[in-house]
Scaffold this active site. Sequence first.
Site, PDB file in Angstrom:
ATOM      1  N   GLU A  96       0.827  -1.211   0.000  1.00 45.87           N
ATOM      2  CA  GLU A  96       0.000   0.000   0.000  1.00 45.87           C
ATOM      3  C   GLU A  96       0.856   1.252   0.000  1.00 45.87           C
ATOM      4  OE1 GLU A  96      -2.574  -0.074   3.441  1.00 45.87           O
ATOM      5  OE2 GLU A  96      -2.989  -2.197   3.128  1.00 45.87           O
ATOM      6  N   CYS A 116       5.705  -7.580   7.753  1.00 47.90           N
ATOM      7  CA  CYS A 116       6.700  -7.075   8.705  1.00 47.90           C
ATOM      8  C   CYS A 116       6.895  -8.137   9.782  1.00 47.90           C
ATOM      9  CB  CYS A 116       6.183  -5.785   9.338  1.00 47.90           C
ATOM     10  SG  CYS A 116       7.354  -4.996  10.466  1.00 47.90           S
ATOM     11  N   CYS A 120       4.812  -5.459  16.485  1.00 44.62           N
ATOM     12  CA  CYS A 120       4.207  -4.446  17.366  1.00 44.62           C
ATOM     13  C   CYS A 120       2.728  -4.780  17.576  1.00 44.62           C
ATOM     14  CB  CYS A 120       4.352  -3.043  16.779  1.00 44.62           C
ATOM     15  SG  CYS A 120       6.072  -2.554  16.536  1.00 44.62           S
ATOM     16  N   GLU A 164       9.394  -2.582   7.942  1.00 52.43           N
ATOM     17  CA  GLU A 164      10.387  -1.879   8.756  1.00 52.43           C
ATOM     18  C   GLU A 164      11.570  -1.542   7.834  1.00 52.43           C
ATOM     19  OE1 GLU A 164      11.060  -0.479  11.748  1.00 52.43           O
ATOM     20  OE2 GLU A 164      13.035  -0.206  10.872  1.00 52.43           O
ATOM     21  N   CYS A 337      -1.788   2.181   7.849  1.00 52.12           N
ATOM     22  CA  CYS A 337      -1.001   1.137   7.165  1.00 52.12           C
ATOM     23  C   CYS A 337      -1.529  -0.267   7.341  1.00 52.12           C
ATOM     24  CB  CYS A 337       0.425   1.088   7.687  1.00 52.12           C
ATOM     25  SG  CYS A 337       1.008   2.579   8.406  1.00 52.12           S
TER      26      CYS A 337
HETATM   27  N1  SAH Z   1       8.255  -0.024  10.877  1.00 51.79           N
HETATM   28  C1  SAH Z   1       8.404   1.405  10.905  1.00 51.79           C
HETATM   29  C2  SAH Z   1       7.612   2.132   9.862  1.00 51.79           C
HETATM   30  C3  SAH Z   1       6.235   1.661   9.545  1.00 51.79           C
HETATM   31  S1  SAH Z   1       4.998   1.919  10.779  1.00 51.79           S
HETATM   32  C4  SAH Z   1       8.101   1.930  12.288  1.00 51.79           C
HETATM   33  O1  SAH Z   1       7.791   1.142  13.157  1.00 51.79           O
HETATM   34  O2  SAH Z   1       8.267   3.119  12.517  1.00 51.79           O
HETATM   35  C5  SAH Z   1       4.709   3.649  10.718  1.00 51.79           C
HETATM   36  C6  SAH Z   1       4.193   4.236  12.033  1.00 51.79           C
HETATM   37  O3  SAH Z   1       2.832   3.862  12.261  1.00 51.79           O
HETATM   38  C7  SAH Z   1       4.959   3.771  13.257  1.00 51.79           C
HETATM   39  O4  SAH Z   1       5.157   4.824  14.147  1.00 51.79           O
HETATM   40  C8  SAH Z   1       4.019   2.751  13.838  1.00 51.79           C
HETATM   41  O5  SAH Z   1       4.292   2.495  15.183  1.00 51.79           O
HETATM   42  C9  SAH Z   1       2.695   3.434  13.600  1.00 51.79           C
HETATM   43  N2  SAH Z   1       1.518   2.581  13.714  1.00 51.79           N
HETATM   44  C10 SAH Z   1       1.392   1.279  13.470  1.00 51.79           C
HETATM   45  N3  SAH Z   1       0.144   0.859  13.723  1.00 51.79           N
HETATM   46  C11 SAH Z   1      -0.533   1.937  14.141  1.00 51.79           C
HETATM   47  C12 SAH Z   1      -1.870   2.155  14.552  1.00 51.79           C
HETATM   48  N4  SAH Z   1      -2.765   1.160  14.605  1.00 51.79           N
HETATM   49  N5  SAH Z   1      -2.211   3.415  14.903  1.00 51.79           N
HETATM   50  C13 SAH Z   1      -1.325   4.432  14.871  1.00 51.79           C
HETATM   51  N6  SAH Z   1      -0.058   4.281  14.492  1.00 51.79           N
HETATM   52  C14 SAH Z   1       0.341   3.051  14.131  1.00 51.79           C
END
Ligand code: SAH
Length: 348
Positions: A96, A116, A120, A164, A337
């Site tokens: 996406e 990924c 998280c 990531e 995302c």
């Molecule tokens: N892997 C990288 C980049 C992709 S995620 C990272 O972790 O930074 C991009 C951002 O969106 C990150 O800050 C991530 O923690 C956040 N993110 C992921 N899921 C989310 C959600 N459900 N609500 C808000 N932010 C989210």
Amino acid sequence: MAKMAKMDIKSLTLPGLADWLAELGEPKYRASQIFTWLHRRGAGEFAEMSDLSLPLREKLSQKAYINSIMIQKKLVSEVDGTVKYLYELSDGNFIEAVLMHHHHGSSLCISTQVGCRMGCGFCASTLGGLVRGLTPAEMLDQLYTAQRDSAQRVDSLVLMGIGEPLDNLDHVLRFLSILSAPEGVNLSLRHVSLSTCGLVDKIRELARHRLGLTLSVSLHAPNDALRGKIMPVNHKWPVGELIGACKDYFAVTGRRVSFEYALIDGLNDSEGHARELAELLRGFPCHVNLIPVNTVAETAYRRSKARQVHRFRQVLEQGGVTATVRRELGSDIAAACGQLRRQHKPTL
Ligand code: SAH
């Protein structure tokens, strides 16, 4: 004997392309000509490269291919015009990208991996694990395809989509080199942000390249106990080491680091958490981006109330830390995302 795989020519940096052409017995100066065709003029076939001789065009098409990606689905927000693209890659995988419009121009959020493996707890992109990293060409094509489709130039780029980026660092570095080359789209890395969940060794490696981009670190909690609960990466790289790497990143590059902090109702959004965060970042020139968490159906995390978000920001500011609340875009098209990819391929 097995046939040699064709070269993914759009993934080659300019020096890489020159070396590859030299191996084919072609003069190196051809590299910038071909590079411009690929990255500025958007050639999809070698046949289009009209200032190359016919035999060279034929040789190139025997030895190499030009990557492309397809728009599988496109959603346009009725609220703010945000566009979400679901792209299909040549091997059938989906990723996406999101095109957003701000006062200061347009920005595109791109993916760096299919899936990924960071795990998280609040994130949709990681639910099915990692499939593979994207090639430099697949990252570039998210930009080229969005620009062509929207008939507008993208002013800034954020590596904040699925995946990531520091778990695919070699390809990301090549992507950045191609992106910023004057012979190509020539996008200054000052207009690029890279977001990471905190791979400390890779942050240190990235710093050594002294690129002009903005490093954005997903912190989401001010201490190890809490961060460990929602971000498994914290077991390997705890908060202290992460902040240490960010400070060194600033010292080496002179670029301010920004921190993302997703506010989750009742979990990490109290005044005490805000004070702890202010304490952690005291005296470090940085910026905190507060993001009311997007609810992902599969998880139990809910977004903080507006009042709580406001209070959190106030406490940070009182503690001397600059913070903004991220404006939500594309709320009606699941712009966060990974959610569209999952809707599309629920088995992944
Ligand atoms: N892997 C990288 C980049 C992709 S995620 C990272 O972790 O930074 C991009 C951002 O969106 C990150 O800050 C991530 O923690 C956040 N993110 C992921 N899921 C989310 C959600 N459900 N609500 C808000 N932010 C989210």
